[in-house]
Design a protein around this motif. Structure first.
Motif, PDB file in Angstrom:
ATOM      1  N   ALA A  92       0.844  -1.307   0.136  1.00  0.00           N
ATOM      2  CA  ALA A  92       0.165  -0.013  -0.040  1.00  0.00           C
ATOM      3  C   ALA A  92       0.844   1.369   0.074  1.00  0.00           C
ATOM      4  CB  ALA A  92      -0.844  -0.009   1.359  1.00  0.00           C
ATOM      5  N   PHE A  93       2.027   1.401   0.834  1.00  0.00           N
ATOM      6  CA  PHE A  93       3.003   2.314   0.845  1.00  0.00           C
ATOM      7  C   PHE A  93       3.299   2.709  -0.588  1.00  0.00           C
ATOM      8  CE2 PHE A  93       7.606   3.445   1.136  1.00  0.00           C
ATOM      9  CZ  PHE A  93       7.461   4.716   1.424  1.00  0.00           C
ATOM     10  N   LEU A  94       3.891   1.366  -1.353  1.00  0.00           N
ATOM     11  CA  LEU A  94       4.427   1.702  -2.628  1.00  0.00           C
ATOM     12  C   LEU A  94       3.328   2.416  -3.760  1.00  0.00           C
ATOM     13  CD1 LEU A  94       6.784  -1.162  -2.765  1.00  0.00           C
ATOM     14  CD2 LEU A  94       7.307   1.044  -2.396  1.00  0.00           C
ATOM     15  N   GLN A  95       2.249   1.900  -3.588  1.00  0.00           N
ATOM     16  CA  GLN A  95       1.058   2.169  -4.347  1.00  0.00           C
ATOM     17  C   GLN A  95       0.650   3.858  -4.203  1.00  0.00           C
ATOM     18  OE1 GLN A  95      -2.466  -0.288  -4.179  1.00  0.00           O
ATOM     19  NE2 GLN A  95      -3.352   0.765  -5.878  1.00  0.00           N
ATOM     20  N   LYS A 100       0.437   9.367  -5.342  1.00  0.00           N
ATOM     21  CA  LYS A 100       0.646  10.892  -5.146  1.00  0.00           C
ATOM     22  C   LYS A 100       1.869  11.386  -5.788  1.00  0.00           C
ATOM     23  CE  LYS A 100      -1.467  10.257  -0.816  1.00  0.00           C
ATOM     24  NZ  LYS A 100      -1.619  10.318   0.654  1.00  0.00           N
ATOM     25  N   ASN A 101       2.376  10.526  -6.704  1.00  0.00           N
ATOM     26  CA  ASN A 101       3.630  11.084  -7.520  1.00  0.00           C
ATOM     27  C   ASN A 101       5.022  11.611  -6.360  1.00  0.00           C
ATOM     28  OD1 ASN A 101       5.106  11.375  -9.963  1.00  0.00           O
ATOM     29  ND2 ASN A 101       4.346  13.697 -10.110  1.00  0.00           N
ATOM     30  N   VAL A 102       4.959  10.575  -5.477  1.00  0.00           N
ATOM     31  CA  VAL A 102       5.983  11.100  -4.248  1.00  0.00           C
ATOM     32  C   VAL A 102       7.366  10.566  -4.911  1.00  0.00           C
ATOM     33  CG1 VAL A 102       6.796  10.306  -2.198  1.00  0.00           C
ATOM     34  CG2 VAL A 102       4.473  11.033  -2.495  1.00  0.00           C
ATOM     35  N   THR A 103       8.424  11.111  -4.776  1.00  0.00           N
ATOM     36  CA  THR A 103       9.832  10.808  -5.312  1.00  0.00           C
ATOM     37  C   THR A 103      10.744  10.433  -4.364  1.00  0.00           C
ATOM     38  OG1 THR A 103      10.825  13.078  -5.639  1.00  0.00           O
ATOM     39  CG2 THR A 103       9.473  12.182  -7.466  1.00  0.00           C
ATOM     40  N   ASN A 104      10.457  10.844  -2.881  1.00  0.00           N
ATOM     41  CA  ASN A 104      11.387  10.746  -1.846  1.00  0.00           C
ATOM     42  C   ASN A 104      10.455  10.557  -0.485  1.00  0.00           C
ATOM     43  OD1 ASN A 104      13.563  10.805  -0.232  1.00  0.00           O
ATOM     44  ND2 ASN A 104      14.736  12.312  -1.488  1.00  0.00           N
ATOM     45  N   SER A 105      10.347   9.181   0.063  1.00  0.00           N
ATOM     46  CA  SER A 105       9.624   9.096   1.176  1.00  0.00           C
ATOM     47  C   SER A 105      10.239   7.771   1.697  1.00  0.00           C
ATOM     48  CB  SER A 105       8.150   8.673   0.737  1.00  0.00           C
ATOM     49  OG  SER A 105       7.356   8.368   1.704  1.00  0.00           O
ATOM     50  N   PRO A 127      14.732   8.978  -5.597  1.00  0.00           N
ATOM     51  CA  PRO A 127      14.689   9.207  -7.257  1.00  0.00           C
ATOM     52  C   PRO A 127      16.371   8.792  -7.924  1.00  0.00           C
ATOM     53  CG  PRO A 127      15.194  11.255  -5.984  1.00  0.00           C
ATOM     54  CD  PRO A 127      14.654  10.382  -5.231  1.00  0.00           C
ATOM     55  N   LEU A 128      16.015   8.308  -8.924  1.00  0.00           N
ATOM     56  CA  LEU A 128      17.207   7.658  -9.825  1.00  0.00           C
ATOM     57  C   LEU A 128      17.722   8.438 -10.714  1.00  0.00           C
ATOM     58  CD1 LEU A 128      19.108   5.135 -10.128  1.00  0.00           C
ATOM     59  CD2 LEU A 128      17.671   4.597 -11.879  1.00  0.00           C
ATOM     60  N   ILE A 129      18.850   9.374 -10.537  1.00  0.00           N
ATOM     61  CA  ILE A 129      18.959  10.379 -11.562  1.00  0.00           C
ATOM     62  C   ILE A 129      20.191  10.052 -12.448  1.00  0.00           C
ATOM     63  CG2 ILE A 129      19.921  12.902 -11.380  1.00  0.00           C
ATOM     64  CD1 ILE A 129      17.340  12.537  -9.834  1.00  0.00           C
ATOM     65  N   LEU A 400       8.357  14.295  -0.720  1.00  0.00           N
ATOM     66  CA  LEU A 400       8.580  15.539  -1.549  1.00  0.00           C
ATOM     67  C   LEU A 400       7.738  15.131  -2.819  1.00  0.00           C
ATOM     68  CD1 LEU A 400      12.582  15.872  -1.157  1.00  0.00           C
ATOM     69  CD2 LEU A 400      10.717  17.542  -0.337  1.00  0.00           C
ATOM     70  N   SER A 401       6.860  16.090  -3.382  1.00  0.00           N
ATOM     71  CA  SER A 401       6.440  15.935  -4.622  1.00  0.00           C
ATOM     72  C   SER A 401       7.169  16.113  -5.619  1.00  0.00           C
ATOM     73  CB  SER A 401       5.114  16.652  -4.750  1.00  0.00           C
ATOM     74  OG  SER A 401       4.536  16.785  -5.926  1.00  0.00           O
ATOM     75  N   SER A 402       6.971  15.242  -6.993  1.00  0.00           N
ATOM     76  CA  SER A 402       8.071  15.347  -7.907  1.00  0.00           C
ATOM     77  C   SER A 402       7.703  16.886  -8.550  1.00  0.00           C
ATOM     78  CB  SER A 402       7.590  14.499  -9.054  1.00  0.00           C
ATOM     79  OG  SER A 402       6.230  14.410  -9.323  1.00  0.00           O
TER      80      SER A 402
END
Length: 405
Positions: A92-95, A100-105, A127-129, A400-402
């Motif tokens: 559920a966390f990953l979903q 919510k377009n979360v990139t850092n949590s 995020p993978l940069i 952090l939202s993307s």
């Protein structure tokens, strides 16, 4: 190496067959080195695209997370990675992170291994940069079981300091029965000495028996004190897992609500609806809620005597404030005197005819085992409110939202 490959790529048409083979060999070596680094990490790693489909992984991630299939078999699958994770909370966390377009949590989770032991994990989305641009995401999995167990052990060691006060109280409690036993044995001894001096003529009927009866009563009293003391100081064997109090309390209310309703008591429940999880032992948490609720039931019955129209109420209200999960259990029953309020958590103190005086002591011990706090507010004739506060495990990073990238 990457810069070298790009330069070669620009001149690929001019390379000889030998040079191309040499380049491929270098690329293979570099790739093998990268995989070695990936497998040598002490952190589980899953590399996913923006749709959370698995691209790459290391073995430690597969061993720590409960997958329904081998990761090798789902590489390139069009399904999102959480569809293969058997732990509902982690899935559920990953979903939520995708929705919510979360990139850092980051969040903490507890899982049960095949051997039945509890493992604590921190799961992080990062995020993978690639050259300054977002090129997918990483799921980092860290095992924090040892740290959690050390924290729990330290907390238990701190609680042992309270045994000094309990032992002092126990010593005070046993002095009176020991003194009474000593006096009555001395009286029996003197009676026997006089009997020997008086041609072995024993004292009057029941003289010795009366003293022995008192001795036996005091021995029984001592035995009860010792048993109660052992119960009061017995370590709480908690198996802590991350659980949602909202869900646990909802299930408990379904269990005891009919009993309250039969006595004309309205039961009100206000969940926090936060989805927050805290470290609990589910069985011991149940004991806490049930013990307090039964005390409230007795207080409400005493005041309202089953009158359904009198307005008897029992309420459990949950909330989240300043990284704390707060549970308030209140009733508008008969309340407590100032003396009872000041002694409510003391061992052996009870106002019930058949009470052991240990119920609320155990409640206090369990809540402390969960690193929580409990306070009581009561007014005689008006009611009682228990406020229980638990720490919410903190995330390593903030959401952090993307959109903020």
């Amino acid at each position: 190496m990457r810069g070298y490959v790009k330069r070669v790529q620009q001149k690929a048409e001019k390379l000889s067959k030998e040079q191309v083979l040499a380049l491929l060999e270098d690329i293979v070596d570099e790739n093998e080195s990268l995989y070695s680094v990936l497998e040598s990490l002490s952190t589980g790693l899953l590399i996913i695209n923006d749709d959370f489909q698995l691209l790459r992984y290391n073995q430690i991630a597969e061993s720590w997370l409960p997958f329904s299939e081998h990761l090798e078999d789902i590489l390139g699958s069009e399904k999102a990675i959480w569809e293969y994770i058997e732990d509902e909370d982690i899935a559920a966390f990953l979903q939520r992170c995708l929705e919510k377009n979360v990139t850092n949590s980051s969040e903490e989770f507890s899982t049960v291994t095949s051997g039945g032991s509890v493992r604590f994990l921190t799961v992080t989305i990062a995020p993978l940069i690639n050259e300054g641009e977002l090129n997918g995401k990483m799921i980092l999995v860290r095992d924090i079981t040892e740290k959690k167990n050390q924290d729990i052990l330290l907390h238990r060691m701190e609680n042992l300091a309270n045994l000094t006060n309990l032992a002092a109280g126990m010593a005070h409690e046993i002095k009176n029965p020991l003194g009474a036993i000593s006096i009555h044995i001395q009286l029996i001894q003197k009676a026997l000495e006089k009997a020997r001096e008086n041609n072995d003529i024993l004292p009057g009927k029941k003289f010795v028996e009366d003293h022995i009866d008192v001795v036996n009563e005091e021995i029984d009293h001592l035995n009860k004190l010792v048993m109660d003391f052992l119960l009061a100081v017995r370590p709480v064997k908690a198996q802590l897992e991350l659980k949602e109090p909202d869900k646990l309390i909802d299930g408990l209310i379904s269990f005891f609500k009919p009993e309250f309703n039969r006595e004309g008591i309205e039961v009100i429940y206000k969940p926090s609806e936060s989805g927050k999880r805290i470290l609990l032992d589910e069985k011991l948490f149940r004991d806490v809620v049930m013990n307090i609720s039964q005390n409230s039931l007795a207080a409400l019955k005493s005041k309202y005597n089953g009158d359904a129209e009198a307005g008897a109420k029992f309420c459990i209200s949950n909330s989240v404030r300043e990284n704390k999960f707060i549970i308030t259990i209140a009733d508008n029953g008969c309340g407590m005197s100032e003396e009872s309020l000041s002694k409510i958590f003391e061992p052996y103190y009870t106002t019930k005819a058949n009470g052991t005086g240990l119920g609320m002591t155990m409640v206090y011990k369990i809540i402390k085992e969960f690193s929580g706090e409990i306070i009581v507010d009561s007014k005689e004739g008006e009611g009682t409110a228990f406020t229980i506060t638990f720490p919410i495990p903190q995330k390593d990073t903030k959401l952090l939202s993307s959109d903020n990238r």
